[in-house]
Design a protein around this motif. Structure first.
Motif, PDB file in Angstrom:
ATOM      1  N   GLY A  38      32.123  63.113  68.032  1.00 19.49           N
ATOM      2  CA  GLY A  38      32.734  62.363  66.935  1.00 19.49           C
ATOM      3  C   GLY A  38      33.218  63.277  65.817  1.00 19.49           C
ATOM      4  O   GLY A  38      34.284  63.075  65.247  1.00 19.49           O
ATOM      5  N   ALA A  39      32.423  64.288  65.495  1.00 19.24           N
ATOM      6  CA  ALA A  39      32.845  65.290  64.500  1.00 19.24           C
ATOM      7  C   ALA A  39      33.751  66.283  65.215  1.00 19.24           C
ATOM      8  O   ALA A  39      33.317  66.969  66.135  1.00 19.24           O
ATOM      9  CB  ALA A  39      31.624  66.000  63.923  1.00 19.24           C
ATOM     10  N   ARG A  40      35.013  66.321  64.792  1.00 16.78           N
ATOM     11  CA  ARG A  40      36.002  67.128  65.518  1.00 16.78           C
ATOM     12  C   ARG A  40      36.524  68.251  64.657  1.00 16.78           C
ATOM     13  O   ARG A  40      36.786  68.049  63.465  1.00 16.78           O
ATOM     14  CB  ARG A  40      37.178  66.240  65.912  1.00 16.78           C
ATOM     15  CG  ARG A  40      36.785  65.206  66.896  1.00 16.78           C
ATOM     16  CD  ARG A  40      37.596  63.977  66.732  1.00 16.78           C
ATOM     17  NE  ARG A  40      37.147  62.988  67.701  1.00 16.78           N
ATOM     18  CZ  ARG A  40      37.454  61.721  67.634  1.00 16.78           C
ATOM     19  NH1 ARG A  40      38.194  61.267  66.644  1.00 16.78           N
ATOM     20  NH2 ARG A  40      37.018  60.888  68.540  1.00 16.78           N
ATOM     21  N   GLU A  41      36.665  69.392  65.271  1.00 17.68           N
ATOM     22  CA  GLU A  41      37.249  70.504  64.519  1.00 17.68           C
ATOM     23  C   GLU A  41      38.762  70.408  64.618  1.00 17.68           C
ATOM     24  O   GLU A  41      39.320  70.407  65.706  1.00 17.68           O
ATOM     25  CB  GLU A  41      36.744  71.845  65.060  1.00 17.68           C
ATOM     26  CG  GLU A  41      37.160  72.979  64.158  1.00 17.68           C
ATOM     27  CD  GLU A  41      36.230  74.180  64.249  1.00 17.68           C
ATOM     28  OE1 GLU A  41      35.055  74.017  64.626  1.00 17.68           O
ATOM     29  OE2 GLU A  41      36.704  75.273  63.930  1.00 17.68           O
ATOM     30  N   SER A  42      39.395  70.301  63.471  1.00 17.48           N
ATOM     31  CA  SER A  42      40.853  70.173  63.432  1.00 17.48           C
ATOM     32  C   SER A  42      41.442  71.367  62.689  1.00 17.48           C
ATOM     33  O   SER A  42      41.954  72.293  63.288  1.00 17.48           O
ATOM     34  CB  SER A  42      41.238  68.850  62.770  1.00 17.48           C
ATOM     35  OG  SER A  42      42.625  68.699  62.731  1.00 17.48           O
ATOM     36  N   THR A  52      33.457  65.896  59.487  1.00 21.71           N
ATOM     37  CA  THR A  52      32.410  65.478  58.541  1.00 21.71           C
ATOM     38  C   THR A  52      31.145  65.002  59.260  1.00 21.71           C
ATOM     39  O   THR A  52      31.204  64.216  60.199  1.00 21.71           O
ATOM     40  CB  THR A  52      32.941  64.327  57.652  1.00 21.71           C
ATOM     41  OG1 THR A  52      34.099  64.779  56.962  1.00 21.71           O
ATOM     42  CG2 THR A  52      31.893  63.871  56.652  1.00 21.71           C
ATOM     43  N   VAL A  53      29.995  65.480  58.788  1.00 20.59           N
ATOM     44  CA  VAL A  53      28.693  64.947  59.193  1.00 20.59           C
ATOM     45  C   VAL A  53      27.857  64.816  57.920  1.00 20.59           C
ATOM     46  O   VAL A  53      28.183  65.411  56.885  1.00 20.59           O
ATOM     47  CB  VAL A  53      27.962  65.854  60.209  1.00 20.59           C
ATOM     48  CG1 VAL A  53      28.746  65.979  61.508  1.00 20.59           C
ATOM     49  CG2 VAL A  53      27.688  67.228  59.633  1.00 20.59           C
ATOM     50  N   LEU A  54      26.804  64.032  57.994  1.00 20.65           N
ATOM     51  CA  LEU A  54      25.887  63.915  56.856  1.00 20.65           C
ATOM     52  C   LEU A  54      24.658  64.758  57.133  1.00 20.65           C
ATOM     53  O   LEU A  54      24.022  64.617  58.185  1.00 20.65           O
ATOM     54  CB  LEU A  54      25.479  62.459  56.625  1.00 20.65           C
ATOM     55  CG  LEU A  54      26.611  61.460  56.363  1.00 20.65           C
ATOM     56  CD1 LEU A  54      26.040  60.051  56.163  1.00 20.65           C
ATOM     57  CD2 LEU A  54      27.437  61.861  55.150  1.00 20.65           C
ATOM     58  N   VAL A  55      24.343  65.655  56.224  1.00 18.59           N
ATOM     59  CA  VAL A  55      23.142  66.489  56.332  1.00 18.59           C
ATOM     60  C   VAL A  55      22.247  66.115  55.158  1.00 18.59           C
ATOM     61  O   VAL A  55      22.628  66.284  53.989  1.00 18.59           O
ATOM     62  CB  VAL A  55      23.484  67.992  56.296  1.00 18.59           C
ATOM     63  CG1 VAL A  55      22.207  68.836  56.344  1.00 18.59           C
ATOM     64  CG2 VAL A  55      24.396  68.361  57.464  1.00 18.59           C
ATOM     65  N   ASP A  56      21.076  65.541  55.492  1.00 18.32           N
ATOM     66  CA  ASP A  56      20.197  64.976  54.470  1.00 18.32           C
ATOM     67  C   ASP A  56      20.976  64.026  53.550  1.00 18.32           C
ATOM     68  O   ASP A  56      20.803  64.023  52.321  1.00 18.32           O
ATOM     69  CB  ASP A  56      19.504  66.083  53.660  1.00 18.32           C
ATOM     70  CG  ASP A  56      18.404  66.781  54.455  1.00 18.32           C
ATOM     71  OD1 ASP A  56      18.025  66.269  55.533  1.00 18.32           O
ATOM     72  OD2 ASP A  56      17.921  67.830  54.009  1.00 18.32           O
ATOM     73  N   THR A  77      25.506  61.708  62.532  1.00 16.99           N
ATOM     74  CA  THR A  77      26.909  61.705  62.958  1.00 16.99           C
ATOM     75  C   THR A  77      27.347  60.250  63.147  1.00 16.99           C
ATOM     76  O   THR A  77      26.519  59.338  63.109  1.00 16.99           O
ATOM     77  CB  THR A  77      27.080  62.452  64.299  1.00 16.99           C
ATOM     78  OG1 THR A  77      26.514  61.659  65.351  1.00 16.99           O
ATOM     79  CG2 THR A  77      26.409  63.819  64.253  1.00 16.99           C
ATOM     80  N   VAL A  78      28.634  60.072  63.395  1.00 20.38           N
ATOM     81  CA  VAL A  78      29.140  58.714  63.553  1.00 20.38           C
ATOM     82  C   VAL A  78      28.456  58.015  64.726  1.00 20.38           C
ATOM     83  O   VAL A  78      28.300  56.791  64.714  1.00 20.38           O
ATOM     84  CB  VAL A  78      30.680  58.724  63.711  1.00 20.38           C
ATOM     85  CG1 VAL A  78      31.096  59.249  65.087  1.00 20.38           C
ATOM     86  CG2 VAL A  78      31.277  57.363  63.434  1.00 20.38           C
ATOM     87  N   GLU A  79      28.005  58.790  65.716  1.00 19.48           N
ATOM     88  CA  GLU A  79      27.357  58.176  66.884  1.00 19.48           C
ATOM     89  C   GLU A  79      25.994  57.584  66.519  1.00 19.48           C
ATOM     90  O   GLU A  79      25.438  56.798  67.289  1.00 19.48           O
ATOM     91  CB  GLU A  79      27.168  59.217  67.989  1.00 19.48           C
ATOM     92  CG  GLU A  79      28.457  59.702  68.636  1.00 19.48           C
ATOM     93  CD  GLU A  79      29.044  60.936  67.957  1.00 19.48           C
ATOM     94  OE1 GLU A  79      28.591  61.275  66.830  1.00 19.48           O
ATOM     95  OE2 GLU A  79      29.943  61.568  68.542  1.00 19.48           O
ATOM     96  N   VAL A 110      34.651  57.273  58.177  1.00 21.76           N
ATOM     97  CA  VAL A 110      33.524  56.333  58.227  1.00 21.76           C
ATOM     98  C   VAL A 110      32.294  56.942  57.545  1.00 21.76           C
ATOM     99  O   VAL A 110      31.617  56.284  56.741  1.00 21.76           O
ATOM    100  CB  VAL A 110      33.225  55.948  59.695  1.00 21.76           C
ATOM    101  CG1 VAL A 110      31.871  55.254  59.822  1.00 21.76           C
ATOM    102  CG2 VAL A 110      34.331  55.045  60.242  1.00 21.76           C
ATOM    103  N   LEU A 111      32.017  58.209  57.836  1.00 20.84           N
ATOM    104  CA  LEU A 111      30.831  58.836  57.233  1.00 20.84           C
ATOM    105  C   LEU A 111      31.016  59.058  55.733  1.00 20.84           C
ATOM    106  O   LEU A 111      30.065  58.884  54.954  1.00 20.84           O
ATOM    107  CB  LEU A 111      30.517  60.151  57.946  1.00 20.84           C
ATOM    108  CG  LEU A 111      29.943  59.970  59.360  1.00 20.84           C
ATOM    109  CD1 LEU A 111      29.889  61.298  60.096  1.00 20.84           C
ATOM    110  CD2 LEU A 111      28.560  59.339  59.318  1.00 20.84           C
TER     111      LEU A 111
END
Ligand code: FES
Ligand code: FES
Length: 162
Positions: A38-42, A52-56, A77-79, A110-111
């Protein structure tokens, strides 16, 4: 060339996990080891928000964050947003509002929306635009994304009031 590796332990979408990583690897590469894409490197430069991911609970660019830095942390992650197979209200609102075309940027939006609504449950248009300004949508679904954030906000408030 010698590649230095290490073992890290962290929580991934609520589950304790461990991984062997190279010191040079980033969070997107780490997530790929768990078949999460879901987190993609662009852009790979911290400019687009696709990774984007959420860390803490804090949104970070997975392309810039070294995997070693999530050792001992909680990664979402979005998953990991759905609850027992039910989509998160934010995910549902994006679908109902048609807030994407190709969907490449959507996990990041979304995140970021989750972080926004966790901090500001009832944001106005300006707050939404400002908060999401680091996320780019090449399909230009911005008007629908705005609608989706408002819809998700209403749904979350209704759920709290119920
Ligand atoms: S790929 Fe990380 S910000 Fe663009
Ligand atoms: S929906 Fe295609 S980049 Fe955003």
């Amino acid at each position: 060339m010698t590649v230095t590796t290490r073992k890290i332990n962290f929580s991934l979408n609520g589950e304790p996990v461990a991984a062997d990583i190279g010191n040079h690897q980033n969070v997107v590469e780490l997530l790929n080891k768990f078949d999460l894409c879901g987190a993609r490197e662009s852009c790979g430069q911290g400019l687009c928000g696709c990774c984007t991911v959420l860390v803490d609970g804090v949104a970070v660019s997975g392309c810039l964050q070294l995997a070693a830095m999530v050792d001992g942390k909680n990664v979402c992650t979005v998953e990991g947003l759905d609850q027992s197979g039910q989509l998160d209200p934010i995910q549902q609102a994006f679908i109902e509002s048609g807030a994407f075309q190709c969907g490449f940027c959507t996990p990041g939006f979304v995140l970021m929306t989750k972080q926004l609504l966790d901090r500001h449950p009832d944001p106005d248009d300006e707050q939404i635009r400002s908060f999401l300004s680091g996320n780019l949508c090449r399909c230009a679904a911005y008007p629908e994304i705005l609608k989706a954030v408002h819809l998700a906000s209403q749904r979350r408030k209704s759920a709290v009031a119920a």
